[in-house]
Design a protein around this motif. Sequence first.
Motif, PDB file in Angstrom:
ATOM      1  N   SER B  88       0.846  -1.190   0.000  1.00  0.00           N
ATOM      2  CA  SER B  88       0.000   0.000   0.000  1.00  0.00           C
ATOM      3  C   SER B  88       0.883   1.244   0.000  1.00  0.00           C
ATOM      4  O   SER B  88       1.699   1.434   0.906  1.00  0.00           O
ATOM      5  CB  SER B  88      -0.894   0.015   1.241  1.00  0.00           C
ATOM      6  OG  SER B  88      -1.247   1.346   1.567  1.00  0.00           O
ATOM      7  N   GLY B  89       0.719   2.060  -1.034  1.00  0.00           N
ATOM      8  CA  GLY B  89       1.508   3.287  -1.117  1.00  0.00           C
ATOM      9  C   GLY B  89       1.233   4.201   0.053  1.00  0.00           C
ATOM     10  O   GLY B  89       2.120   4.885   0.562  1.00  0.00           O
ATOM     11  N   GLU B 121       7.293   0.289  -0.166  1.00  0.00           N
ATOM     12  CA  GLU B 121       6.080  -0.118  -0.871  1.00  0.00           C
ATOM     13  C   GLU B 121       6.493  -1.272  -1.789  1.00  0.00           C
ATOM     14  O   GLU B 121       7.605  -1.301  -2.320  1.00  0.00           O
ATOM     15  CB  GLU B 121       5.515   1.077  -1.650  1.00  0.00           C
ATOM     16  CG  GLU B 121       4.223   0.820  -2.398  1.00  0.00           C
ATOM     17  CD  GLU B 121       4.417   0.051  -3.681  1.00  0.00           C
ATOM     18  OE1 GLU B 121       3.546  -0.763  -4.020  1.00  0.00           O
ATOM     19  OE2 GLU B 121       5.464   0.238  -4.335  1.00  0.00           O
ATOM     20  N   LEU B 122       5.578  -2.210  -2.017  1.00  0.00           N
ATOM     21  CA  LEU B 122       5.913  -3.465  -2.698  1.00  0.00           C
ATOM     22  C   LEU B 122       6.584  -3.291  -4.067  1.00  0.00           C
ATOM     23  O   LEU B 122       7.667  -3.842  -4.305  1.00  0.00           O
ATOM     24  CB  LEU B 122       4.643  -4.323  -2.832  1.00  0.00           C
ATOM     25  CG  LEU B 122       4.802  -5.620  -3.625  1.00  0.00           C
ATOM     26  CD1 LEU B 122       5.704  -6.605  -2.884  1.00  0.00           C
ATOM     27  CD2 LEU B 122       3.431  -6.258  -3.892  1.00  0.00           C
ATOM     28  N   CYS B 149      -2.587   8.508  -4.805  1.00  0.00           N
ATOM     29  CA  CYS B 149      -1.951   9.808  -4.535  1.00  0.00           C
ATOM     30  C   CYS B 149      -0.750   9.736  -3.602  1.00  0.00           C
ATOM     31  O   CYS B 149       0.192  10.496  -3.738  1.00  0.00           O
ATOM     32  CB  CYS B 149      -2.968  10.779  -3.959  1.00  0.00           C
ATOM     33  SG  CYS B 149      -4.130  11.349  -5.207  1.00  0.00           S
ATOM     34  N   HIS B 150      -0.820   8.838  -2.629  1.00  0.00           N
ATOM     35  CA  HIS B 150       0.281   8.810  -1.664  1.00  0.00           C
ATOM     36  C   HIS B 150       1.555   8.200  -2.233  1.00  0.00           C
ATOM     37  O   HIS B 150       2.541   8.076  -1.535  1.00  0.00           O
ATOM     38  CB  HIS B 150      -0.154   8.093  -0.375  1.00  0.00           C
ATOM     39  CG  HIS B 150      -1.004   8.982   0.477  1.00  0.00           C
ATOM     40  ND1 HIS B 150      -1.646   8.550   1.600  1.00  0.00           N
ATOM     41  CD2 HIS B 150      -1.303  10.286   0.353  1.00  0.00           C
ATOM     42  CE1 HIS B 150      -2.327   9.561   2.136  1.00  0.00           C
ATOM     43  NE2 HIS B 150      -2.141  10.617   1.387  1.00  0.00           N
ATOM     44  N   THR B 151       1.519   7.852  -3.509  1.00  0.00           N
ATOM     45  CA  THR B 151       2.767   7.390  -4.126  1.00  0.00           C
ATOM     46  C   THR B 151       3.475   8.538  -4.832  1.00  0.00           C
ATOM     47  O   THR B 151       4.532   8.348  -5.416  1.00  0.00           O
ATOM     48  CB  THR B 151       2.505   6.268  -5.150  1.00  0.00           C
ATOM     49  OG1 THR B 151       1.745   6.821  -6.237  1.00  0.00           O
ATOM     50  CG2 THR B 151       1.746   5.116  -4.539  1.00  0.00           C
ATOM     51  N   ARG B 152       2.878   9.739  -4.793  1.00  0.00           N
ATOM     52  CA  ARG B 152       3.562  10.894  -5.404  1.00  0.00           C
ATOM     53  C   ARG B 152       4.924  11.063  -4.773  1.00  0.00           C
ATOM     54  O   ARG B 152       5.077  10.913  -3.564  1.00  0.00           O
ATOM     55  CB  ARG B 152       2.778  12.186  -5.140  1.00  0.00           C
ATOM     56  CG  ARG B 152       1.562  12.358  -5.988  1.00  0.00           C
ATOM     57  CD  ARG B 152       0.852  13.642  -5.581  1.00  0.00           C
ATOM     58  NE  ARG B 152      -0.587  13.516  -5.697  1.00  0.00           N
ATOM     59  CZ  ARG B 152      -1.294  13.964  -6.737  1.00  0.00           C
ATOM     60  NH1 ARG B 152      -0.707  14.583  -7.716  1.00  0.00           N
ATOM     61  NH2 ARG B 152      -2.592  13.796  -6.774  1.00  0.00           N
ATOM     62  N   GLY B 153       5.883  11.391  -5.603  1.00  0.00           N
ATOM     63  CA  GLY B 153       7.223  11.626  -5.061  1.00  0.00           C
ATOM     64  C   GLY B 153       7.960  10.343  -4.716  1.00  0.00           C
ATOM     65  O   GLY B 153       9.064  10.379  -4.192  1.00  0.00           O
ATOM     66  N   THR B 154       7.347   9.170  -4.982  1.00  0.00           N
ATOM     67  CA  THR B 154       8.046   7.908  -4.757  1.00  0.00           C
ATOM     68  C   THR B 154       8.216   7.202  -6.103  1.00  0.00           C
ATOM     69  O   THR B 154       7.700   7.658  -7.121  1.00  0.00           O
ATOM     70  CB  THR B 154       7.264   6.961  -3.826  1.00  0.00           C
ATOM     71  OG1 THR B 154       6.152   6.415  -4.550  1.00  0.00           O
ATOM     72  CG2 THR B 154       6.747   7.687  -2.591  1.00  0.00           C
ATOM     73  N   LYS B 155       8.895   6.061  -6.061  1.00  0.00           N
ATOM     74  CA  LYS B 155       9.128   5.337  -7.313  1.00  0.00           C
ATOM     75  C   LYS B 155       8.081   4.256  -7.555  1.00  0.00           C
ATOM     76  O   LYS B 155       8.219   3.425  -8.453  1.00  0.00           O
ATOM     77  CB  LYS B 155      10.520   4.704  -7.260  1.00  0.00           C
ATOM     78  CG  LYS B 155      11.624   5.765  -7.177  1.00  0.00           C
ATOM     79  CD  LYS B 155      12.919   5.224  -7.782  1.00  0.00           C
ATOM     80  CE  LYS B 155      13.891   6.350  -8.046  1.00  0.00           C
ATOM     81  NZ  LYS B 155      15.050   6.338  -7.166  1.00  0.00           N
ATOM     82  N   THR B 156       7.044   4.236  -6.742  1.00  0.00           N
ATOM     83  CA  THR B 156       6.069   3.159  -6.829  1.00  0.00           C
ATOM     84  C   THR B 156       5.424   3.043  -8.205  1.00  0.00           C
ATOM     85  O   THR B 156       5.398   1.954  -8.794  1.00  0.00           O
ATOM     86  CB  THR B 156       4.977   3.358  -5.753  1.00  0.00           C
ATOM     87  OG1 THR B 156       5.570   3.114  -4.478  1.00  0.00           O
ATOM     88  CG2 THR B 156       3.817   2.395  -5.956  1.00  0.00           C
ATOM     89  N   ASP B 219      -2.612   0.454  -4.236  1.00  0.00           N
ATOM     90  CA  ASP B 219      -3.208   0.760  -2.937  1.00  0.00           C
ATOM     91  C   ASP B 219      -4.687   0.387  -2.956  1.00  0.00           C
ATOM     92  O   ASP B 219      -5.425   0.825  -3.835  1.00  0.00           O
ATOM     93  CB  ASP B 219      -3.050   2.263  -2.655  1.00  0.00           C
ATOM     94  CG  ASP B 219      -3.231   2.579  -1.183  1.00  0.00           C
ATOM     95  OD1 ASP B 219      -4.246   2.124  -0.607  1.00  0.00           O
ATOM     96  OD2 ASP B 219      -2.367   3.269  -0.615  1.00  0.00           O
ATOM     97  N   MET B 220      -5.128  -0.387  -1.970  1.00  0.00           N
ATOM     98  CA  MET B 220      -6.523  -0.833  -1.994  1.00  0.00           C
ATOM     99  C   MET B 220      -7.497   0.197  -1.433  1.00  0.00           C
ATOM    100  O   MET B 220      -8.699   0.095  -1.642  1.00  0.00           O
ATOM    101  CB  MET B 220      -6.683  -2.154  -1.230  1.00  0.00           C
ATOM    102  CG  MET B 220      -6.073  -3.348  -1.932  1.00  0.00           C
ATOM    103  SD  MET B 220      -6.387  -3.404  -3.719  1.00  0.00           S
ATOM    104  CE  MET B 220      -8.080  -3.978  -3.781  1.00  0.00           C
ATOM    105  N   SER B 221      -7.011   1.205  -0.712  1.00  0.00           N
ATOM    106  CA  SER B 221      -7.962   2.141  -0.109  1.00  0.00           C
ATOM    107  C   SER B 221      -8.709   2.915  -1.199  1.00  0.00           C
ATOM    108  O   SER B 221      -9.934   3.072  -1.132  1.00  0.00           O
ATOM    109  CB  SER B 221      -7.253   3.082   0.863  1.00  0.00           C
ATOM    110  OG  SER B 221      -6.216   3.785   0.222  1.00  0.00           O
ATOM    111  N   CYS B 222      -7.979   3.374  -2.213  1.00  0.00           N
ATOM    112  CA  CYS B 222      -8.635   4.078  -3.330  1.00  0.00           C
ATOM    113  C   CYS B 222      -9.615   3.132  -4.022  1.00  0.00           C
ATOM    114  O   CYS B 222     -10.689   3.540  -4.477  1.00  0.00           O
ATOM    115  CB  CYS B 222      -7.630   4.559  -4.363  1.00  0.00           C
ATOM    116  SG  CYS B 222      -6.054   5.126  -3.742  1.00  0.00           S
TER     117      CYS B 222
END
Lengths: 481, 256
Positions: B88-89, B121-122, B149-156, B219-222
């Motif tokens: 989950s991001g 994150e996986l 959205c919470h993966t912004r700024g990451t490499k996910t 991410d499953m929440s979205c």
Amino acid sequence: MATQLIDQFAKNLAADTQAAVYDGSKKGHEKRTKLLFDTYADPNRLRELAGEIKQHVIENLDTFLPAVEAKLQSNGVKVHWASSAEDACAAVLGIMQARGDKKIVKSKTMVSEEIELEHYLDKHGIETLETDLGEFIVQIDHDHPSHIVKPIIHKNRREIAKSFEREGLGAYNDDPETITRRARQFLRHKYLAADVALTGANFVSVESGRMVIVTNEGNSRFCLAGTKCHIALIGIEKLVPHDRDLGLLLNLLGRSATAQQLTVYTEFISGPKSAGQPDGPEEMHVVFVDNGRTDVLASECKEILRCIRCGACLNVCPVYRQASGHAYRSVYPGPVGAVLSPLLAGKKFPELADLPKASSLCGACNEVCPVNIPIPDLLLRLREKGKREGAKLAAAGTPPMGAWSLLASQPAAWKTALFGGKIINYLPTKWLPIPPLRAWEAKRTLPEWKGGEFRSWFRNRKVGAVAPNRPDRKPESKEGR
Amino acid sequence: MNLAHRQLPGADKRVQLMATCLCDAFYADVARATVEVLEHLGCQVEFPEGQTCCGQPAFNGGDWPASRRVVRHTVKTFAGDLPVIVPSGSCAAMMFHGALLEFEKEPDLPEVQQLAHRTWELADFIVNALGVKTWPGKFDATIALHRACHTRGTKTCDSAVALLTSIPGIKLVTVGEVEQCCGFGGTFSVSFPNVSASMGELKLEHIRAAKPDLLVSPDMSCMMHLGGLAEKEGHPIKIQHVAQVLRDALKNAGLL
Ligand code: SF4
């Protein structure tokens, strides 16, 4: 369960207003993004750099402010300091009264909205006329700006045409060019009749004391050309250390605000008219306005003072797009306003404590901000402040987390809730990241409850069966887990 | 936090799984797929039984003392020096970003930082820690990837795209306005029911316009929000987590 005020506002918003705000902000964002990425290989690096410059400014205001005061004075500009909105209004009035002036032509300044200057001056018999087309329309409609760059983003041209007709500015005509021409014709004479030009400033260089004003209509130039006295109302955070910093900041401002490589009129003002100059104000005043900014500087959200008021965060924000600027009940709407307005409110923080809740914390605002303000982090800090101070408006719709946090820090109780959840009546929704079930289910279905299923599988599985390539690990190693 | 310098797995590739409370409660198969994918890559997956939640609901709600209580529990539960993998991001970002914010002035900040430093994150872990850049197997589907959205700024997302597009049979379609949020936002989804639902509708419109067979997310929440909205409207959409697609690709080709 109570919902948030901004959500209620969005729900009751007239469909055409909502459509105008949505379309205007969406287009603004798309054009901005295209231009920025067409011009620069790595706009994000530029945003970071601009953020560092502005952060440097706000960290060093104590030395930059006296330095810029000295520079401005040596350029022939009179400098005034206003710690509150009242002080700022009184400073402007004082200058007017000393000169015996009665009429102001004004180009766009958010600070004047913030200190409610027009209202104040009106009470003292001074007439203020907005010359920015959008602000002019706001003024004749007795409305409020709903966007910091596009004050009438919430209006369509039919409404504007009706207002013009009502004000005697010609028969109904909703052609944008006609509207603009009529406004210009009306304003031309007013510039010549006015005594004082009131402006803001986008930047002031500490190095040279140069003020920079950007507009797309050239109205600030008309203001300055036709009057004898210039008063600039400037927030104390508007400084840049050097003239050279303007290269970066103006490039980012034009692109972020209006998707332009450079705003059409970018004026550099170094002081009143010199002996050889044919025109321009003979007297020039800068009123530096604090009005809560030093409190922001002392808070945990000082990064918001980097803001260059480009409006990009409004344009990209899904909540702003749905709710419009007026939903924020303050001069600064959208993500920047959700941080800045409650902070500037000072003691009245509780009245705007719900603003930081108006976000899914998606981070789009931070991603577009030309000075890289970590807006979501600041929203979170203000949520914490709202909760700590027991602000009622902030609490609406947020379930209490105390019981949940106890459960989530006790694994045995947690597991019981998890496995027990299969009985739908006992669904322990309180510990989920979704609050009460009924509120959720008004709009959505819930997935099937599978509490504990993964844990059972993990405990009971034969490792070899799912990991044939793992000879080092025997199935029995799982026993006793 | 600088995500470039996180804890890499040792030679034995032992990792801890943070399944997340959503998978624990609703999406058991996502957690299972995560384990199967990691084990396929030779990882030894440990599941600390005491785990509950990352603490995000209270953090986002402004109740930081309550959130810190949960984070402290999480820090204790995931003690050690193994990488912690999160499907989950959003929960991953809670560990390496949010928790640091709320512990800024706490004496036990270093312990929280230690966990932040180990959290992945996986998809990011698969590509950037294990160095696996392509994925074998077979998966016949046109897929829309939701950029949580919470993966912004990451490499996910880049990692997920790299893996998914390398799988034979997958066609990835572009979705309009990717930067726009789906409208979940935790408690936001019920304290702003109208705005949240409108945001979800817009997102669904864009997704449907791209005509995917399947909506995939890190991410499953979205997905819980979007899937729930679509189902309530009577037009359900098919949803899977990245981990499920990776696992099923292996299965489809007899590799698992
Ligand atoms: S916060 Fe950033 S994006 Fe928003 S108006 Fe200010 S400078 Fe622009």
